[in-house]
Design a protein around this motif. Structure first.
Motif, PDB file in Angstrom:
ATOM      1  N   GLN A   1       0.756  -1.134  -0.120  1.00 38.71           N
ATOM      2  CA  GLN A   1       0.056  -0.107   0.012  1.00 38.71           C
ATOM      3  C   GLN A   1       0.832   1.324  -0.119  1.00 38.71           C
ATOM      4  N   VAL A   2       0.219   2.400  -0.437  1.00 40.48           N
ATOM      5  CA  VAL A   2       0.810   3.593  -0.292  1.00 40.48           C
ATOM      6  C   VAL A   2       0.459   4.400   1.057  1.00 40.48           C
ATOM      7  N   VAL A   3       1.390   4.876   1.555  1.00 40.78           N
ATOM      8  CA  VAL A   3       1.244   5.297   2.792  1.00 40.78           C
ATOM      9  C   VAL A   3       1.986   6.710   3.122  1.00 40.78           C
ATOM     10  N   VAL A   4       1.447   7.527   4.150  1.00 43.14           N
ATOM     11  CA  VAL A   4       2.253   8.886   4.350  1.00 43.14           C
ATOM     12  C   VAL A   4       3.640   8.764   4.913  1.00 43.14           C
ATOM     13  N   GLU A   5       4.703   9.399   4.155  1.00 43.86           N
ATOM     14  CA  GLU A   5       6.008   9.227   5.028  1.00 43.86           C
ATOM     15  C   GLU A   5       6.227  10.609   5.692  1.00 43.86           C
ATOM     16  N   LYS A   6       5.864  11.745   5.199  1.00 47.60           N
ATOM     17  CA  LYS A   6       6.395  12.693   5.628  1.00 47.60           C
ATOM     18  C   LYS A   6       5.168  13.873   5.357  1.00 47.60           C
ATOM     19  N   VAL A   7       4.966  14.848   6.261  1.00 50.24           N
ATOM     20  CA  VAL A   7       4.003  15.862   6.005  1.00 50.24           C
ATOM     21  C   VAL A   7       4.930  17.272   6.403  1.00 50.24           C
ATOM     22  N   GLY A   8       4.643  18.161   5.496  1.00 51.31           N
ATOM     23  CA  GLY A   8       5.314  19.571   5.891  1.00 51.31           C
ATOM     24  C   GLY A   8       4.388  20.624   6.371  1.00 51.31           C
ATOM     25  N   GLU A   9       4.983  21.272   7.446  1.00 48.90           N
ATOM     26  CA  GLU A   9       4.244  22.538   7.968  1.00 48.90           C
ATOM     27  C   GLU A   9       3.979  23.628   7.069  1.00 48.90           C
ATOM     28  N   PRO A  10       2.991  24.099   7.233  1.00 49.28           N
ATOM     29  CA  PRO A  10       2.820  25.328   6.158  1.00 49.28           C
ATOM     30  C   PRO A  10       3.723  26.360   5.923  1.00 49.28           C
ATOM     31  N   ALA A  11       4.666  26.402   7.291  1.00 53.35           N
ATOM     32  CA  ALA A  11       5.745  27.464   7.009  1.00 53.35           C
ATOM     33  C   ALA A  11       6.982  27.003   6.396  1.00 53.35           C
ATOM     34  N   GLN A  12       7.023  25.754   6.093  1.00 55.39           N
ATOM     35  CA  GLN A  12       8.182  25.243   5.412  1.00 55.39           C
ATOM     36  C   GLN A  12       8.127  25.409   3.905  1.00 55.39           C
ATOM     37  N   GLY A  13       9.225  25.593   3.634  1.00 54.27           N
ATOM     38  CA  GLY A  13       9.311  25.803   1.991  1.00 54.27           C
ATOM     39  C   GLY A  13       9.882  24.728   1.040  1.00 54.27           C
ATOM     40  N   TYR A  14       9.994  25.235  -0.107  1.00 57.74           N
ATOM     41  CA  TYR A  14      10.386  24.271  -1.173  1.00 57.74           C
ATOM     42  C   TYR A  14      11.511  23.666  -1.200  1.00 57.74           C
ATOM     43  N   GLU A  15      12.666  24.243  -0.342  1.00 59.57           N
ATOM     44  CA  GLU A  15      13.972  23.428  -0.177  1.00 59.57           C
ATOM     45  C   GLU A  15      13.583  22.417   0.775  1.00 59.57           C
ATOM     46  N   ASP A  16      12.789  22.576   1.829  1.00 57.89           N
ATOM     47  CA  ASP A  16      12.549  21.764   3.051  1.00 57.89           C
ATOM     48  C   ASP A  16      11.927  20.579   2.446  1.00 57.89           C
ATOM     49  N   PHE A  17      10.882  20.864   1.438  1.00 57.72           N
ATOM     50  CA  PHE A  17      10.301  19.538   0.664  1.00 57.72           C
ATOM     51  C   PHE A  17      11.426  18.737  -0.186  1.00 57.72           C
ATOM     52  N   THR A  18      11.990  19.460  -0.965  1.00 60.17           N
ATOM     53  CA  THR A  18      12.831  18.566  -1.659  1.00 60.17           C
ATOM     54  C   THR A  18      14.053  17.813  -0.760  1.00 60.17           C
ATOM     55  N   ALA A  19      14.344  18.434   0.175  1.00 59.06           N
ATOM     56  CA  ALA A  19      15.165  17.623   1.241  1.00 59.06           C
ATOM     57  C   ALA A  19      14.623  16.281   1.764  1.00 59.06           C
ATOM     58  N   CYS A  20      13.358  16.507   1.614  1.00 64.72           N
ATOM     59  CA  CYS A  20      12.886  15.162   2.313  1.00 64.72           C
ATOM     60  C   CYS A  20      12.703  14.021   1.137  1.00 64.72           C
ATOM     61  N   LEU A  21      13.038  14.081  -0.066  1.00 62.33           N
ATOM     62  CA  LEU A  21      13.172  13.137  -1.252  1.00 62.33           C
ATOM     63  C   LEU A  21      14.451  12.343  -1.145  1.00 62.33           C
ATOM     64  N   PRO A  22      14.325  11.201  -1.092  1.00 67.49           N
ATOM     65  CA  PRO A  22      15.594  10.433  -0.880  1.00 67.49           C
ATOM     66  C   PRO A  22      16.355  10.366  -2.329  1.00 67.49           C
ATOM     67  N   ASP A  23      17.753  10.601  -2.233  1.00 66.69           N
ATOM     68  CA  ASP A  23      18.442  10.321  -3.533  1.00 66.69           C
ATOM     69  C   ASP A  23      18.204   9.315  -4.662  1.00 66.69           C
ATOM     70  N   ASN A  24      17.901   8.186  -3.800  1.00 64.57           N
ATOM     71  CA  ASN A  24      17.974   6.843  -4.864  1.00 64.57           C
ATOM     72  C   ASN A  24      16.645   5.888  -4.399  1.00 64.57           C
ATOM     73  N   GLU A  25      15.749   6.694  -4.010  1.00 63.93           N
ATOM     74  CA  GLU A  25      14.360   5.768  -4.028  1.00 63.93           C
ATOM     75  C   GLU A  25      13.114   6.605  -4.319  1.00 63.93           C
ATOM     76  N   CYS A  26      12.268   6.127  -5.057  1.00 65.36           N
ATOM     77  CA  CYS A  26      10.957   6.743  -5.684  1.00 65.36           C
ATOM     78  C   CYS A  26      10.309   6.990  -4.532  1.00 65.36           C
ATOM     79  N   ARG A  27       9.465   8.044  -4.878  1.00 66.19           N
ATOM     80  CA  ARG A  27       8.294   8.735  -4.032  1.00 66.19           C
ATOM     81  C   ARG A  27       7.270   9.443  -4.883  1.00 66.19           C
ATOM     82  N   TYR A  28       6.064   9.603  -4.356  1.00 69.09           N
ATOM     83  CA  TYR A  28       5.193  10.426  -4.844  1.00 69.09           C
ATOM     84  C   TYR A  28       5.126  11.473  -3.823  1.00 69.09           C
ATOM     85  N   ALA A  29       4.827  12.755  -4.218  1.00 67.93           N
ATOM     86  CA  ALA A  29       4.673  13.926  -3.502  1.00 67.93           C
ATOM     87  C   ALA A  29       3.675  14.847  -3.916  1.00 67.93           C
TER      88      ALA A  29
END
Length: 139
Positions: A40-68
């Motif tokens: 199944q597809v599950v939630v891995e991480k949720v970003g706070e409203p104050a977080q920016g695009y850099e915070d978001f891209t930092a959450c994506l692993p370098d060598n694993e697939c994700r949906y966001a």
């Protein structure tokens, strides 16, 4: 209900968190992960409203697939404040072939579960989803 193509179900929490992002704007972004063992597809991480695009891209692993999903706020040429909900299929070249296949075969059904996506991006490296790309696709 599991996806016929890949056998992956979508956890209810995925839809719940997406509705919170879309309707209440309680999240800036959500990163989703496929749990192969649980199928199944599950939630891995949720970003706070104050977080920016850099915070978001930092959450994506370098060598694993994700949906966001990313809620992008911007100002139009007419000086109007707007927001677009981006769906990003992150599939880095360095990830496992099996993983890429599972994410690819599950993507369409998963996207249908998230009603309200406005822009879709497919990215295999960070340059394909840089802030400049997001800004150009938002308009």
């Amino acid at each position: 209900m599991a996806n016929a193509a890949s056998g992956m179900a979508v956890h209810d929490d995925c839809k719940l968190r997406f509705l919170e992002l879309k309707a209440k704007r309680t999240h800036r972004f959500i990163v989703f992960k496929i749990e192969e063992k649980q199928k199944q597809v599950v939630v891995e991480k949720v970003g706070e409203p104050a977080q920016g695009y850099e915070d978001f891209t930092a959450c994506l692993p370098d060598n694993e697939c994700r949906y966001a999903v990313y809620d992008f706020d911007f100002v139009t040429a007419e000086n109007c404040q707007k927001s677009r909900i981006f769906f990003i299929a992150w599939s880095p070249d360095t990830s496992r072939v099996r993983s890429k296949m599972i994410y690819a075969s599950t993507k369409e059904r998963f996207k249908r579960e998230l009603d309200g996506i406005q822009v879709e991006l497919q990215a295999t490296d960070p340059t394909e989803m840089g802030l400049d790309v997001i800004k150009s696709r938002a308009n």
